[in-house]
Enzyme design. Structure first.
Site, mmCIF file in Angstrom:
data_model
loop_
_atom_site.group_PDB
_atom_site.id
_atom_site.type_symbol
_atom_site.label_atom_id
_atom_site.label_comp_id
_atom_site.label_asym_id
_atom_site.label_seq_id
_atom_site.Cartn_x
_atom_site.Cartn_y
_atom_site.Cartn_z
ATOM 1 N N HIS A 218 0.805 -1.217 0.000
ATOM 2 C CA HIS A 218 0.000 0.000 0.000
ATOM 3 C C HIS A 218 0.841 1.272 0.000
ATOM 4 O O HIS A 218 0.626 2.150 -0.826
ATOM 5 C CB HIS A 218 -1.067 0.020 1.088
ATOM 6 C CG HIS A 218 -2.062 1.097 0.794
ATOM 7 N ND1 HIS A 218 -2.967 1.002 -0.231
ATOM 8 C CD2 HIS A 218 -2.208 2.330 1.300
ATOM 9 C CE1 HIS A 218 -3.646 2.126 -0.327
ATOM 10 N NE2 HIS A 218 -3.208 2.950 0.596
ATOM 11 N N TYR A 222 1.650 5.058 -2.563
ATOM 12 C CA TYR A 222 1.915 6.450 -2.183
ATOM 13 C C TYR A 222 3.308 6.875 -2.598
ATOM 14 O O TYR A 222 3.546 8.056 -2.853
ATOM 15 C CB TYR A 222 1.665 6.656 -0.682
ATOM 16 C CG TYR A 222 0.184 6.739 -0.442
ATOM 17 C CD1 TYR A 222 -0.493 7.934 -0.687
ATOM 18 C CD2 TYR A 222 -0.545 5.625 -0.085
ATOM 19 C CE1 TYR A 222 -1.864 8.002 -0.551
ATOM 20 C CE2 TYR A 222 -1.912 5.690 0.052
ATOM 21 C CZ TYR A 222 -2.569 6.871 -0.180
ATOM 22 O OH TYR A 222 -3.923 6.942 -0.063
ATOM 23 N N HIS A 369 -9.326 0.478 -11.061
ATOM 24 C CA HIS A 369 -8.932 1.453 -10.034
ATOM 25 C C HIS A 369 -7.453 1.812 -10.140
ATOM 26 O O HIS A 369 -7.095 2.975 -10.196
ATOM 27 C CB HIS A 369 -9.244 0.900 -8.636
ATOM 28 C CG HIS A 369 -8.680 1.753 -7.539
ATOM 29 N ND1 HIS A 369 -9.173 3.010 -7.263
ATOM 30 C CD2 HIS A 369 -7.647 1.568 -6.700
ATOM 31 C CE1 HIS A 369 -8.467 3.541 -6.271
ATOM 32 N NE2 HIS A 369 -7.531 2.686 -5.912
ATOM 33 N N PHE A 370 -6.576 0.789 -10.201
ATOM 34 C CA PHE A 370 -5.170 1.211 -10.225
ATOM 35 C C PHE A 370 -4.715 1.653 -11.610
ATOM 36 O O PHE A 370 -3.646 2.226 -11.746
ATOM 37 C CB PHE A 370 -4.224 0.200 -9.560
ATOM 38 C CG PHE A 370 -4.193 -1.165 -10.145
ATOM 39 C CD1 PHE A 370 -3.565 -1.401 -11.349
ATOM 40 C CD2 PHE A 370 -4.757 -2.226 -9.463
ATOM 41 C CE1 PHE A 370 -3.515 -2.670 -11.878
ATOM 42 C CE2 PHE A 370 -4.714 -3.509 -9.990
ATOM 43 C CZ PHE A 370 -4.096 -3.724 -11.198
ATOM 44 N N ARG A 435 -7.111 -10.433 -13.594
ATOM 45 C CA ARG A 435 -6.026 -11.388 -13.816
ATOM 46 C C ARG A 435 -6.508 -12.686 -14.439
ATOM 47 O O ARG A 435 -6.180 -13.775 -13.978
ATOM 48 C CB ARG A 435 -5.358 -11.729 -12.486
ATOM 49 C CG ARG A 435 -4.799 -10.541 -11.783
ATOM 50 C CD ARG A 435 -4.162 -10.885 -10.473
ATOM 51 N NE ARG A 435 -3.040 -9.979 -10.237
ATOM 52 C CZ ARG A 435 -2.265 -10.047 -9.170
ATOM 53 N NH1 ARG A 435 -2.471 -10.947 -8.267
ATOM 54 N NH2 ARG A 435 -1.280 -9.202 -9.015
#
Lengths: 544, 161
Positions: A218, A222, A369-370, A435
């Site tokens: 996580h 950032y 999302h990513f 995936r």
């Protein structure tokens, strides 16, 4: 002010690898969308999960890490002064270790020895050289971090009673986050994956390695995002002819990111056995706390825009908005990144929420999302940085023509990513898994709606590839053909330079102490539990 | 101390109130127990199992669907690359099913597509969740974690009749 030749070379070496990685990995990404939409089939010698592994490693670990160090090396030299010989040497050692690590990992993937995806979840077992490659990339970043942190400390010694340059401060904050975060993945690789893949230990503790991975995984996101924020806070205001809204709040936001982005990894493991519900919820609370510095950043950005726009004569409630330099790719790219971050951040809140996560966990929603966070916000901001950083380092100019191509490139990227990610989000809601090579499931009716969305992935992927080709053309021009000259490395001044920035913001011992306390509270008991109450371990599997 | 613009303070206060209320709702939903089986928390079973002795360990020595009450069932499932045991399950409409699953090899995901039935199945652990099938129809159970090159074949059908 210009970056000296030697340091420019160091920074450029990182950038070239980053550019190579995104171009190649982007092409692999296109192939994935075409396979998944059943538009093409791969030759029998290549399998889908192999190129998916390569795409993940090259994008998430190689492109990001190399770009970030290229940018941060340059940023620290620009704001704190040239590296000493020792610092520069450490920077090069870091570069070569990272490069060798990358080559080893990529070779293993190419030889189909490491088709474990970039998260390399045990008990799928790759060739030990793959893990050595990943470890070398991380060790390399420690050398590179030494250069930057040591340059910052030297600056502070040279300027005893001054606050440090904002960009250098932010780079150091980002590295503190990175150094603490990587402890988890280093522990997993050194204590578990390496001895296990070499056969020195027979079994591996699956849930423990997953927990250590997400302790790292996580804050990793950032680590990608903060350099983009650096550009938003320090560079964008200068590009639009404005000032930094608040130096102290910018620093405070970065400190909050250090505190709240690490002890939160359980929100990636909400549906996992072996970890108590209470601990999961506790980390969900800390996860939500990270929204605060993002809200501060959003406010600072729009205040900067409004003040700059009004100074240029923008009238009325929104008149200032039209005064922003929309035709300047150095502004438009990061602005698109900010815009994308609004839905991307909202999606993140959904993912971290206990019950909402239940609907979308491991569906292609998460991939969507990513792709708008890392692939959208971060990547598009990095594009914007490269358009002035590359010519600055090469002693050339960003011409009108290249600026225009750059605008097409980033808009095309945003549109392509928008189409692909929207389709991913929507079909993820009905359960379409991430995936997964193809999702026809023998013609099952539940899966029947997914094909159309996967066609949209392929359309988006095609636009993204065209955007990357355009990007390559502009980069080659800027590096080798653009007119010689002095492209600016924009660094904005403060709006209120008289406002004092409190010294405690620079008291790193304090912040590192608090973050370790938070990590200790959030992780000690559940990790002890995973070790003391561990099931019989798992032997390795090579299911590819 | 830090100086914050008045509007920024308002912006942050609204943000914090929203966050706290959102978290409160999430927390209450996760931990409140109303009725018999209203567990909305994340699947977090802590039962351990030897992944190499699954077929000898109860209840996985007899995988399948068992009735344990009035329209209440227990579904014991073994996951492995690339299949679910048992496959092709039939369940009466309105039945509440307690799903218990484990893996004998790598990490798998248990998902009933389009529903909130979704959990990770890691070797060495048992994971459980409860789901009530209110509507008739064909449901698709699939694996949503990469488990090898045949991962996309790992699915089965669940028929609610």
């Amino acid at each position: 002010m210009k970056i000296n030749r030697q340091d420019a070379k160091l920074s450029l070496a990182h950038l070239y690898i980053a550019f190579g990685a995104i171009l190649f990995a982007g092409f692999l990404g296109l192939l994935q969308t075409l396979v998944r939409s059943e538009t093409i089939t791969l030759p029998a010698s290549i399998n889908y999960y192999q190129i998916l592994t390569a795409h993940g490693v090259l994008m998430a670990l190689v492109f990001t890490t190399f770009f970030i160090f290229g940018f941060m090396h340059a940023g620290v030299v620009r704001t704190s002064g040239a590296f000493t010989d020792k610092q520069r040497k450490a920077g090069w050692i870091g570069f070569w270790l990272m490069t060798i690590g990358m080559v080893l990992a990529v070779i293993m993937i190419m030889f189909n020895e490491a088709t474990v995806l970039y998260t390399f979840y045990a008990p799928l077992q790759a060739n030990p050289i793959f893990y050595i490659g990943l470890a070398l990339i991380i060790i390399g970043t420690y050398f590179a971090s030494f250069s930057i942190i040591s340059r910052y400390r030297l600056w502070r010694k040279e300027h005893p009673d001054e606050k440090s340059p904002l960009l250098s401060y932010m780079a150091v904050a980002t590295l503190i986050l990175w150094l603490i975060a990587t402890l988890g993945v280093v522990a997993a690789v050194v204590l578990q994956f390496l001895p296990w893949s070499f056969g020195w230990i027979d079994t591996i503790n699956v849930t423990l390695t997953r927990t250590l991975f997400w302790y790292f995984g996580h804050p990793l996101v950032y680590f990608w995002l903060l350099p983009a924020y650096m550009a938003w806070y320090v560079i964008v205001p200068k590009v639009i002819g404005g000032k930094i809204f608040s130096d102290q709040l910018a620093r405070f936001a970065f400190v909050l990111f250090i505190l709240f982005s690490i002890p939160v990894g359980f929100h990636h493991q909400l549906l996992e056995s072996g970890i108590g519900e209470g601990w999961k919820f506790f980390q969900v609370i800390l996860t939500f706390a990270v929204i605060l510095p993002s809200l501060m950043t959003a406010f600072a950005m729009f205040s900067t825009f409004e003040i700059a726009g009004r100074q240029k004569g923008g009238k009325g409630l929104f008149g200032w908005f039209k005064k922003l330099p929309w035709g300047d790719v150095r502004f438009l790219a990061p602005f698109l990144g900010m815009l994308i971050f609004i839905p991307a951040g909202a999606g993140g809140i959904i993912n971290a929420s206990h019950q909402l996560n239940q609907m979308i966990h491991n569906t292609v929603w998460v991939t969507g999302h990513f792709h708008i966070t890392a692939g959208g916000t971060v990547a598009v901001t990095f594009f914007g940085i490269s358009y002035w950083l590359l010519p600055h380092l090469k002693g050339r100019k960003l011409t009108k023509m290249m600026n225009k191509l750059g605008i097409y490139q980033v808009v095309l990227w945003a549109v392509g990513m928008g189409i692909m990610s929207s389709a991913m989000h929507i079909s993820g809601l009905s359960g379409n898994p991430r995936r997964t090579q193809v999702t026809s499931y023998g013609g099952h009716e539940v899966a029947s709606s997914w094909g159309a969305y996967e066609m949209a992935h392929a359309v988006g992927g095609t636009l993204l590839m065209i955007s990357l080709i355009l990007y390559a053309i502009v980069l080659i021009n800027l590096a080798f053909f653009a007119p010689k000259g002095q492209e600016e490395f924009p660094i904005a001044a403060e709006l209120n330079p008289s406002q004092k920035t409190p010294g405690w913001l620079e008291n790193w011992k304090l912040w590192v102490g608090i973050v370790f306390a938070l990590i200790f509270i959030a992780y000690t008991l559940p990790i002890m539990d995973l070790i003391n109450n561990s099931p019989p371990g798992s032997s390795g599997f090579k299911y590819w | 101390m830090l100086h914050m613009h008045k509007y920024e303070k308002i912006w942050m206060i609204i943000g914090i109130i929203t966050l706290v209320s959102f978290l409160t709702i999430v927390g209450v939903q996760a931990f409140s127990q109303t009725g018999d089986h209203a567990h909305h928390g994340a699947p977090s079973d802590k039962t351990l199992i030897d992944p190499e002795k699954v077929s000898e360990t109860a209840p996985f020595d007899e995988p399948g669907l068992k009735q344990i009450g009035e329209n209440e069932y227990e579904l014991v499932m073994i996951l492995q690359s690339y299949g679910f045991t048992p496959g092709d399950i039939e369940i009466p409409q309105g039945a509440t099913v307690h799903i218990k699953a484990t893996s004998i090899d790598v990490v798998h995901g248990f998902e009933i597509a389009g529903t909130s039935a979704n959990m990770m199945v890691t070797p060495g652990h048992v994971n459980t969740m409860t789901y009530t099938f209110e509507e008739k129809g064909s449901y698709l159970i699939l694996c949503n974690e990469y488990c090898g090159t045949g991962h996309h074949f790992m699915s089965t059908n669940l028929e609610v009749i």
